[in-house]
Design an enzyme around this catalytic site. Structure first.
Site, PDB file in Angstrom:
ATOM      1  N   HIS A 190     -23.747 -61.482  91.260  1.00 39.37           N
ATOM      2  CA  HIS A 190     -23.462 -60.096  91.650  1.00 39.37           C
ATOM      3  C   HIS A 190     -24.618 -59.175  91.246  1.00 39.37           C
ATOM      4  CE1 HIS A 190     -18.968 -61.247  91.054  1.00 39.37           C
ATOM      5  NE2 HIS A 190     -19.158 -61.105  92.337  1.00 39.37           N
ATOM      6  N   LYS A 238      -2.923 -58.333  92.848  1.00 42.24           N
ATOM      7  CA  LYS A 238      -3.567 -59.423  92.109  1.00 42.24           C
ATOM      8  C   LYS A 238      -3.449 -59.171  90.606  1.00 42.24           C
ATOM      9  CE  LYS A 238      -7.166 -61.018  95.286  1.00 42.24           C
ATOM     10  NZ  LYS A 238      -8.622 -61.077  95.462  1.00 42.24           N
ATOM     11  N   ARG A 283     -22.866 -66.471 100.022  1.00 38.44           N
ATOM     12  CA  ARG A 283     -23.334 -67.634  99.274  1.00 38.44           C
ATOM     13  C   ARG A 283     -23.463 -68.867 100.159  1.00 38.44           C
ATOM     14  NH1 ARG A 283     -18.888 -66.803  94.837  1.00 38.44           N
ATOM     15  NH2 ARG A 283     -18.022 -65.995  96.779  1.00 38.44           N
ATOM     16  N   SER A 326     -17.036 -65.845  90.082  1.00 35.63           N
ATOM     17  CA  SER A 326     -16.270 -65.361  88.927  1.00 35.63           C
ATOM     18  C   SER A 326     -15.227 -66.403  88.521  1.00 35.63           C
ATOM     19  CB  SER A 326     -15.571 -64.043  89.267  1.00 35.63           C
ATOM     20  OG  SER A 326     -16.513 -63.063  89.590  1.00 35.63           O
TER      21      SER A 326
HETATM   22  P1  ADP Z   1     -14.147 -60.320  96.534  1.00 36.00           P
HETATM   23  O1  ADP Z   1     -12.799 -60.614  95.945  1.00 36.00           O
HETATM   24  O2  ADP Z   1     -14.215 -59.007  97.243  1.00 36.00           O
HETATM   25  O3  ADP Z   1     -14.761 -61.439  97.333  1.00 36.00           O
HETATM   26  P2  ADP Z   1     -16.051 -60.926  94.458  1.00 36.00           P
HETATM   27  O4  ADP Z   1     -16.218 -60.224  93.162  1.00 36.00           O
HETATM   28  O5  ADP Z   1     -15.675 -62.366  94.410  1.00 36.00           O
HETATM   29  O6  ADP Z   1     -15.025 -60.032  95.250  1.00 36.00           O
HETATM   30  O7  ADP Z   1     -17.381 -60.815  95.304  1.00 36.00           O
HETATM   31  C1  ADP Z   1     -17.909 -59.577  95.711  1.00 36.00           C
HETATM   32  C2  ADP Z   1     -19.054 -59.829  96.664  1.00 36.00           C
HETATM   33  O8  ADP Z   1     -20.114 -60.483  95.980  1.00 36.00           O
HETATM   34  C3  ADP Z   1     -18.717 -60.730  97.861  1.00 36.00           C
HETATM   35  O9  ADP Z   1     -19.441 -60.266  98.974  1.00 36.00           O
HETATM   36  C4  ADP Z   1     -19.222 -62.091  97.427  1.00 36.00           C
HETATM   37  O10 ADP Z   1     -19.554 -62.910  98.534  1.00 36.00           O
HETATM   38  C5  ADP Z   1     -20.462 -61.682  96.651  1.00 36.00           C
HETATM   39  N1  ADP Z   1     -20.842 -62.689  95.657  1.00 36.00           N
HETATM   40  C6  ADP Z   1     -20.072 -63.271  94.723  1.00 36.00           C
HETATM   41  N2  ADP Z   1     -20.769 -64.158  94.000  1.00 36.00           N
HETATM   42  C7  ADP Z   1     -22.032 -64.154  94.484  1.00 36.00           C
HETATM   43  C8  ADP Z   1     -23.225 -64.874  94.196  1.00 36.00           C
HETATM   44  N3  ADP Z   1     -23.269 -65.818  93.253  1.00 36.00           N
HETATM   45  N4  ADP Z   1     -24.339 -64.607  94.924  1.00 36.00           N
HETATM   46  C9  ADP Z   1     -24.279 -63.663  95.904  1.00 36.00           C
HETATM   47  N5  ADP Z   1     -23.189 -62.977  96.249  1.00 36.00           N
HETATM   48  C10 ADP Z   1     -22.077 -63.201  95.563  1.00 36.00           C
END
Ligand code: ADP
Length: 163
Positions: free
Chosen positions: A17, A41, A90, A128
């Site tokens: 992130h 959630k 990803r 996460s």
């Molecule tokens: P959500 O529940 O909205 O998917 P996340 O916190 O899992 O929330 O992810 C937020 C954004 O960050 C999403 O667009 C996700 O694809 C992106 N993201 C999560 N992990 C990574 C990573 N390792 N590299 C690039 N983008 C990521």
């Protein structure tokens, strides 16, 4: 003023992130990281905790703001006076969901566009969910998250074990 919103759960924020936040900050005058407070959630960290962790690890980036929000991303984007939603991609598995979300958002808000940043190779595997899994076994987290987030995870799981 070119302003973008990077919405997500960030439960918790990972180095993947952070990479997207830094890269987005180079493309826009201001990037607002929107922490989704979803009542359906049960996150590990409260919205306030998630916001504070992101604020802490982005304190050296002057054009980043962090806020929590409820409801639809497009409404939050409009409220922020932004024109763009940033999302990270990803793998191909992210694609289908992200495409559907982006198209739905486009129908609801034609004035808002979604831009995708492709993950840097070194963070392509990071999520996460896996970080929480590793943390629950008390393993080293330094390659996945910033030190303040690793501390918060350790505290969270220590408290849980003691309960
Ligand atoms: P959500 O529940 O909205 O998917 P996340 O916190 O899992 O929330 O992810 C937020 C954004 O960050 C999403 O667009 C996700 O694809 C992106 N993201 C999560 N992990 C990574 C990573 N390792 N590299 C690039 N983008 C990521």
């Amino acid at each position: 003023m070119r302003r973008a919103v990077y919405p997500g759960s960030f439960d918790p924020v990972t180095n993947g992130h952070l990479d997207i936040i830094k890269r987005a900050s180079e493309q826009f005058d201001e990037v607002i990281v929107g922490v989704l407070n979803n009542s359906k959630k049960t996150p590990l960290f409260s919205a306030e905790e998630r916001v504070n962790m992101i604020k802490c690890i982005t304190s050296d980036l002057p054009n980043i703001r962090v806020r929590s929000f409820e409801g639809l991303s497009v409404n939050f984007v409009r409220e922020c006076g932004a024109q763009v939603i940033i999302r990270g991609l990803r793998a191909i598995t992210d694609f289908e969901y992200e495409l559907q979300m982006a198209q739905t958002n486009r129908v609801m808000a034609p004035d808002v566009d979604t831009m995708f940043l492709i993950t840097s190779l070194e963070y392509a595997y990071l999520s996460s969910t896996t970080v929480k899994e590793v943390a629950s076994f008390g393993e080293d987290l330094d390659k996945f998250v910033q030190p303040v987030v690793a501390d918060a995870l350790r505290n969270k799981f220590r408290t849980r074990i003691m309960q």
